[in-house]
Design a protein around this motif. Structure first.
Motif, PDB file in Angstrom:
ATOM      1  N   LEU A   1       0.684  -1.448  -0.112  1.00  0.00           N
ATOM      2  CA  LEU A   1       0.088   0.008   0.145  1.00  0.00           C
ATOM      3  C   LEU A   1       1.043   1.350  -0.114  1.00  0.00           C
ATOM      4  N   HIS A   2       2.113   1.102  -0.186  1.00  0.00           N
ATOM      5  CA  HIS A   2       3.160   2.456  -0.093  1.00  0.00           C
ATOM      6  C   HIS A   2       2.807   3.027   1.249  1.00  0.00           C
ATOM      7  N   ALA A   3       2.531   2.547   2.492  1.00  0.00           N
ATOM      8  CA  ALA A   3       2.127   3.065   3.535  1.00  0.00           C
ATOM      9  C   ALA A   3       3.141   3.148   4.704  1.00  0.00           C
ATOM     10  N   GLN A   4       3.122   3.954   5.688  1.00  0.00           N
ATOM     11  CA  GLN A   4       4.169   4.061   6.735  1.00  0.00           C
ATOM     12  C   GLN A   4       3.745   2.969   7.630  1.00  0.00           C
ATOM     13  N   LEU A   5       5.012   2.257   8.153  1.00  0.00           N
ATOM     14  CA  LEU A   5       4.948   0.967   9.214  1.00  0.00           C
ATOM     15  C   LEU A   5       5.603   1.680  10.330  1.00  0.00           C
ATOM     16  N   ASP A   6       4.662   1.265  11.519  1.00  0.00           N
ATOM     17  CA  ASP A   6       5.097   1.635  12.824  1.00  0.00           C
ATOM     18  C   ASP A   6       4.590   0.276  13.773  1.00  0.00           C
ATOM     19  N   VAL A   7       5.167   0.268  14.945  1.00  0.00           N
ATOM     20  CA  VAL A   7       4.818  -0.710  15.777  1.00  0.00           C
ATOM     21  C   VAL A   7       3.868  -0.263  16.862  1.00  0.00           C
ATOM     22  N   LEU A   8       2.854  -1.120  17.528  1.00  0.00           N
ATOM     23  CA  LEU A   8       2.232  -0.651  18.711  1.00  0.00           C
ATOM     24  C   LEU A   8       2.431  -1.805  19.327  1.00  0.00           C
ATOM     25  N   VAL A   9       3.096  -1.447  20.655  1.00  0.00           N
ATOM     26  CA  VAL A   9       3.462  -2.472  21.738  1.00  0.00           C
ATOM     27  C   VAL A   9       2.219  -2.864  22.396  1.00  0.00           C
ATOM     28  N   VAL A  10       1.945  -4.399  22.394  1.00  0.00           N
ATOM     29  CA  VAL A  10       0.768  -4.673  23.301  1.00  0.00           C
ATOM     30  C   VAL A  10       1.548  -6.128  23.960  1.00  0.00           C
ATOM     31  N   ARG A  11       1.177  -6.256  25.081  1.00  0.00           N
ATOM     32  CA  ARG A  11       1.672  -7.314  25.803  1.00  0.00           C
ATOM     33  C   ARG A  11       0.227  -8.459  26.462  1.00  0.00           C
ATOM     34  N   LYS A  12       0.504  -9.497  26.259  1.00  0.00           N
ATOM     35  CA  LYS A  12      -0.459 -10.556  26.610  1.00  0.00           C
ATOM     36  C   LYS A  12      -0.093 -10.745  27.930  1.00  0.00           C
ATOM     37  N   LEU A  13      -1.303 -10.812  28.900  1.00  0.00           N
ATOM     38  CA  LEU A  13      -1.392 -11.239  30.377  1.00  0.00           C
ATOM     39  C   LEU A  13      -1.687 -12.680  30.223  1.00  0.00           C
ATOM     40  N   GLY A  14      -0.609 -13.482  30.407  1.00  0.00           N
ATOM     41  CA  GLY A  14      -0.686 -14.704  30.430  1.00  0.00           C
ATOM     42  C   GLY A  14      -0.966 -15.466  32.050  1.00  0.00           C
TER      43      GLY A  14
ATOM     44  N   LYS B   1       7.511  -1.393  28.374  1.00  0.00           N
ATOM     45  CA  LYS B   1       8.478  -0.212  28.329  1.00  0.00           C
ATOM     46  C   LYS B   1       9.799  -0.638  27.577  1.00  0.00           C
ATOM     47  N   ARG B   2      10.381  -1.682  28.049  1.00  0.00           N
ATOM     48  CA  ARG B   2      11.796  -2.238  27.494  1.00  0.00           C
ATOM     49  C   ARG B   2      11.672  -2.042  25.967  1.00  0.00           C
ATOM     50  N   ARG B   3      10.687  -2.909  25.329  1.00  0.00           N
ATOM     51  CA  ARG B   3      10.395  -3.036  24.101  1.00  0.00           C
ATOM     52  C   ARG B   3      10.076  -1.790  23.366  1.00  0.00           C
ATOM     53  N   GLU B   4       9.346  -0.794  23.958  1.00  0.00           N
ATOM     54  CA  GLU B   4       9.198   0.340  23.147  1.00  0.00           C
ATOM     55  C   GLU B   4      10.408   1.120  22.990  1.00  0.00           C
ATOM     56  N   GLN B   5      11.300   1.245  24.012  1.00  0.00           N
ATOM     57  CA  GLN B   5      12.580   1.577  23.991  1.00  0.00           C
ATOM     58  C   GLN B   5      13.576   1.202  22.802  1.00  0.00           C
ATOM     59  N   LEU B   6      13.457  -0.446  22.821  1.00  0.00           N
ATOM     60  CA  LEU B   6      14.373  -0.969  21.855  1.00  0.00           C
ATOM     61  C   LEU B   6      13.977  -0.971  20.584  1.00  0.00           C
ATOM     62  N   TYR B   7      12.652  -1.028  20.470  1.00  0.00           N
ATOM     63  CA  TYR B   7      12.128  -0.806  18.856  1.00  0.00           C
ATOM     64  C   TYR B   7      12.204   0.707  18.388  1.00  0.00           C
TER      65      TYR B   7
ATOM     66  N   THR C   1       9.916 -14.452  16.085  1.00  0.00           N
ATOM     67  CA  THR C   1      10.535 -13.125  15.600  1.00  0.00           C
ATOM     68  C   THR C   1      11.601 -12.449  16.701  1.00  0.00           C
ATOM     69  N   THR C   2      12.677 -12.233  16.018  1.00  0.00           N
ATOM     70  CA  THR C   2      13.519 -11.637  17.174  1.00  0.00           C
ATOM     71  C   THR C   2      13.343 -10.281  17.453  1.00  0.00           C
ATOM     72  N   ASP C   3      14.052  -9.542  18.331  1.00  0.00           N
ATOM     73  CA  ASP C   3      13.837  -8.149  18.401  1.00  0.00           C
ATOM     74  C   ASP C   3      14.805  -7.477  17.384  1.00  0.00           C
ATOM     75  N   GLU C   4      15.854  -8.191  17.009  1.00  0.00           N
ATOM     76  CA  GLU C   4      16.458  -7.578  16.139  1.00  0.00           C
ATOM     77  C   GLU C   4      15.962  -7.346  14.712  1.00  0.00           C
ATOM     78  N   GLU C   5      15.284  -8.625  14.282  1.00  0.00           N
ATOM     79  CA  GLU C   5      14.513  -8.737  13.130  1.00  0.00           C
ATOM     80  C   GLU C   5      13.470  -7.657  13.153  1.00  0.00           C
ATOM     81  N   VAL C   6      12.732  -7.253  14.092  1.00  0.00           N
ATOM     82  CA  VAL C   6      11.773  -6.073  14.301  1.00  0.00           C
ATOM     83  C   VAL C   6      12.463  -4.765  14.056  1.00  0.00           C
ATOM     84  N   ARG C   7      13.592  -4.837  14.733  1.00  0.00           N
ATOM     85  CA  ARG C   7      14.205  -3.393  14.305  1.00  0.00           C
ATOM     86  C   ARG C   7      14.703  -3.229  12.850  1.00  0.00           C
ATOM     87  N   SER C   8      15.338  -4.312  12.480  1.00  0.00           N
ATOM     88  CA  SER C   8      15.633  -4.081  11.186  1.00  0.00           C
ATOM     89  C   SER C   8      14.722  -3.945  10.277  1.00  0.00           C
TER      90      SER C   8
END
Length: 221
Positions: free
Chosen positions: A49-62, A109-115, A201-208
């Motif tokens: 779609l030639h769209a912008q991509l971003d992440v929305l960090v969501v964590r499951k409560l297991g 919070k850790r993932r938001e900072q990382l990504y 999927t690894t954190d590094e793959e997400v960042r890349s």
């Protein structure tokens, strides 16, 4: 709409992409992927779609004794969805629930900072937003993601996943302007059952992937 096996998340994203009509979207569409598994899927949709991509960090409560079973989810901005039926059925007490919430808030919070690092999140208000994951089971994670998105005033919200059970499909269709799904197995055995390869999927793959998508989006402008 029945059973289908995807080679991997990229293949699932490509299968999802062909279900979108680019003419339905303005040039200002945003694809929000749920990390980690939703990012390679969302990247394919954003590319198509030639769209912008971003992440929305969501964590499951297991559930403490069954971490794969979701009793709710949390997301950026303080949004939370709790499934009281699961909590009662699994006899989760308030102390256990609060401990899981605290643990997942730290990880969020850790993932938001990382990504994203110090980069601000993509603007949502006034835009068409497509929320993408690699599949849904109970739908709790996607529900809390949608709750966050609606807080910021998008003009149109689409939820998109490669696979979902019929029960979650019905639930989610009522929460969005459009629900896009490649397959709904008659016998749902879990999201991973629809993939030949479903490694984490690894954190590094997400960042890349995010970095590549940002560079591509800039070239498209």
């Amino acid at each position: 709409m029945g059973t289908r096996t995807f080679r991997d998340r990229a293949d699932a994203g490509q299968a999802l992409s062909v279900l979108f009509d680019p003419d339905k979207f303005s040039d200002d569409v945003l694809v929000l992927a749920l990390p980690r598994g939703g990012v390679p899927v969302g990247a394919e949709v954003a590319t198509a779609l030639h769209a912008q991509l971003d992440v929305l960090v969501v964590r499951k409560l297991g559930v403490p004794r069954h971490p794969e079973l979701a009793m709710g989810a949390i997301a950026s901005g303080g949004a939370m969805v709790i499934n009281g039926d699961v909590i009662r059925a699994e006899k989760v007490n308030s102390v256990e629930l609060q401990q899981v919430i605290a643990d997942e808030q730290r990880e969020l919070k850790r993932r938001e900072q990382l990504y994203r690092g110090n980069a601000p999140p993509a603007r949502i208000d006034g835009r068409s937003v497509i929320v993408v994951d690699d599949g849904v089971a109970t739908g709790a994670t996607l529900r809390v993601a949608l709750e966050v998105v609606y807080r910021y005033g998008p003009t149109r919200v689409v939820a998109a996943v490669p696979v979902a059970p019929a029960s979650s499909r019905v639930l989610l269709q009522n929460l969005v302007d459009e629900f896009v799904c490649v397959c709904t197995p008659a016998r749902f055995l879990g999201v991973g059952a629809s993939y030949a390869r479903f490694e984490q999927t690894t954190d590094e793959e997400v960042r890349s992937t995010l970095a590549d998508a940002a560079a591509q989006h800039q070239r498209d402008q």
